[in-house]
Design a protein around this motif. Structure first.
Motif, PDB file in Angstrom:
ATOM      1  N   VAL A   1     -67.152  11.370 -70.771  1.00 26.68           N
ATOM      2  CA  VAL A   1     -65.739  11.097 -70.445  1.00 26.68           C
ATOM      3  C   VAL A   1     -65.113  10.171 -71.484  1.00 26.68           C
ATOM      4  CG1 VAL A   1     -64.216  10.008 -68.762  1.00 26.68           C
ATOM      5  CG2 VAL A   1     -66.034  11.523 -67.993  1.00 26.68           C
ATOM      6  N   ILE A   2     -65.853   9.123 -71.876  1.00 24.38           N
ATOM      7  CA  ILE A   2     -65.293   8.180 -72.855  1.00 24.38           C
ATOM      8  C   ILE A   2     -65.167   8.836 -74.226  1.00 24.38           C
ATOM      9  CG2 ILE A   2     -65.765   6.029 -74.075  1.00 24.38           C
ATOM     10  CD1 ILE A   2     -67.059   4.986 -71.529  1.00 24.38           C
ATOM     11  N   THR A   3     -66.127   9.675 -74.608  1.00 21.81           N
ATOM     12  CA  THR A   3     -66.051  10.371 -75.905  1.00 21.81           C
ATOM     13  C   THR A   3     -64.852  11.298 -75.960  1.00 21.81           C
ATOM     14  OG1 THR A   3     -68.473  10.269 -76.093  1.00 21.81           O
ATOM     15  CG2 THR A   3     -67.307  11.844 -77.490  1.00 21.81           C
ATOM     16  N   THR A   4     -64.629  12.009 -74.867  1.00 20.79           N
ATOM     17  CA  THR A   4     -63.464  12.913 -74.815  1.00 20.79           C
ATOM     18  C   THR A   4     -62.157  12.127 -74.839  1.00 20.79           C
ATOM     19  OG1 THR A   4     -64.778  14.489 -73.544  1.00 20.79           O
ATOM     20  CG2 THR A   4     -62.400  14.796 -73.535  1.00 20.79           C
ATOM     21  N   PHE A   5     -62.146  11.004 -74.159  1.00 20.74           N
ATOM     22  CA  PHE A   5     -60.927  10.197 -74.117  1.00 20.74           C
ATOM     23  C   PHE A   5     -60.597   9.611 -75.492  1.00 20.74           C
ATOM     24  CE2 PHE A   5     -58.474   6.337 -73.416  1.00 20.74           C
ATOM     25  CZ  PHE A   5     -57.530   6.755 -72.487  1.00 20.74           C
ATOM     26  N   MET A   6     -61.615   9.225 -76.242  1.00 19.08           N
ATOM     27  CA  MET A   6     -61.377   8.629 -77.550  1.00 19.08           C
ATOM     28  C   MET A   6     -61.121   9.670 -78.638  1.00 19.08           C
ATOM     29  SD  MET A   6     -61.515   5.475 -76.830  1.00 19.08           S
ATOM     30  CE  MET A   6     -61.460   4.794 -78.480  1.00 19.08           C
TER      31      MET A   6
END
Length: 291
Positions: A143-148
């Motif tokens: 989720v954090i990788t996609t958000f960044m």
């Protein structure tokens, strides 16, 4: 080795961990849409879970749809499903074993068998905690990788939801409970009973072990006293028997001497100088009287 209080505390942590893992598995908010930008469409809140996707409209309508295709799901989502289900199963099995391995319970066998059961329960809790921690970490990383990622549009960006935090908390509970139960090693205490009562009481066993040497010493002293007093008692009883035999002999002699005394008294009475013995009337008559 942890005490009964620590085991009860670990058991409570395990129960909380099982409940939290089950709730986290069923919650639909593993990731929630991020409120970014000033678009009118941001008023719609979207949530995605392991089993369903839900949408909350600004009008108050809440609708959910199940994920129909399993193979179409990404790898991290399939892994999260599998590991969370396995974590719940292992934690439930650990609870059943922990109930038998608690020291304060009356079932589960002897001290050693209860210790082995507690170690098995701790191993189940540790495995369940790891299985719960892995999908939560992997899901959060995705989720954090996609958000960044700047290539992803803002309307498709998500944040970690409440279910992820619940999964982390449940993993912590399960790991803590597993470590405490794994410290229940029966080999640290000498002389446990392998078979016996359903619930051996350890303070009573220690007290009995401490009192056993004193009891043996008391028995030995009592035997020595008996061995010393028995010859004295036998000698005393022998003396009493001799005394009784002597008294009986004296009584017999006295009984025999009574008639002798009477005869002597009669003889003295007849042969006294002042008194003559009565003669028989027939002996007085002479032969010439008859002639």
């Amino acid at each position: 080795m942890p005490s009964s209080t620590m085991q009860m505390f670990a058991f409570i942590l395990a129960v909380l961990g099982v409940v939290s893992a089950t709730v986290a598995t069923l919650l639909p908010n593993w990731k929630v849409s991020a409120d970014v930008g000033s678009n009118i469409m941001t008023a719609i809140s979207q949530m995605q879970g392991l089993w369903m996707d839900c949408t909350w409209y600004s009008t108050g309508v809440f609708s959910c749809s199940l994920k129909s295709s399993v193979l179409a799901l990404p790898a991290y989502l399939q892994t999260a499903r599998t590991t969370m289900v396995l974590s719940c199963m292992m934690a439930t099995m650990g609870l059943c074993l922990a109930a038998l391995g608690l020291k304060c319970t009356r079932w589960g066998g002897s001290y050693r068998s209860k210790g082995h059961t507690a170690i098995s329960a701790g191993a189940c809790f540790v495995i369940a905690g790891v299985l719960c921690l892995v999908p939560a970490s992997w899901f959060t990383n995705e989720v954090i990788t996609t958000f960044m990622d700047s290539k992803v549009p803002k309307s498709s960006k998500y944040e970690p939801g409440a279910a992820v935090y619940v999964a982390f908390v449940s993993a912590g509970f399960l790991l803590a409970a597993g470590v405490i139960f794994c410290l229940s090693c029966p080999g640290r205490r000498g002389g446990p009973l392998d078979s016996g009562s359903s619930h051996p009481d350890k303070p009573k066993q220690q007290k009995l072990r401490q009192e056993q040497p004193t009891r043996d010493q008391q028995k030995q002293q009592h035997r020595e006293q008996q061995s010393q007093t028995e010859p004295l008692e036998q000698e005393q009883s022998h003396r009493e028997n001799l005394h009784q035999e002597k008294l009986q002999a004296d009584d017999r002699q006295q009984e025999k001497s009574v008639p002798d005394r009477l005869n002597l008294e009669k003889d003295k009475q007849y042969h006294s100088p002042s008194r003559t013995r009565n003669q028989d009337a027939k002996a007085v008559y002479c032969l010439h009287d008859y002639v």
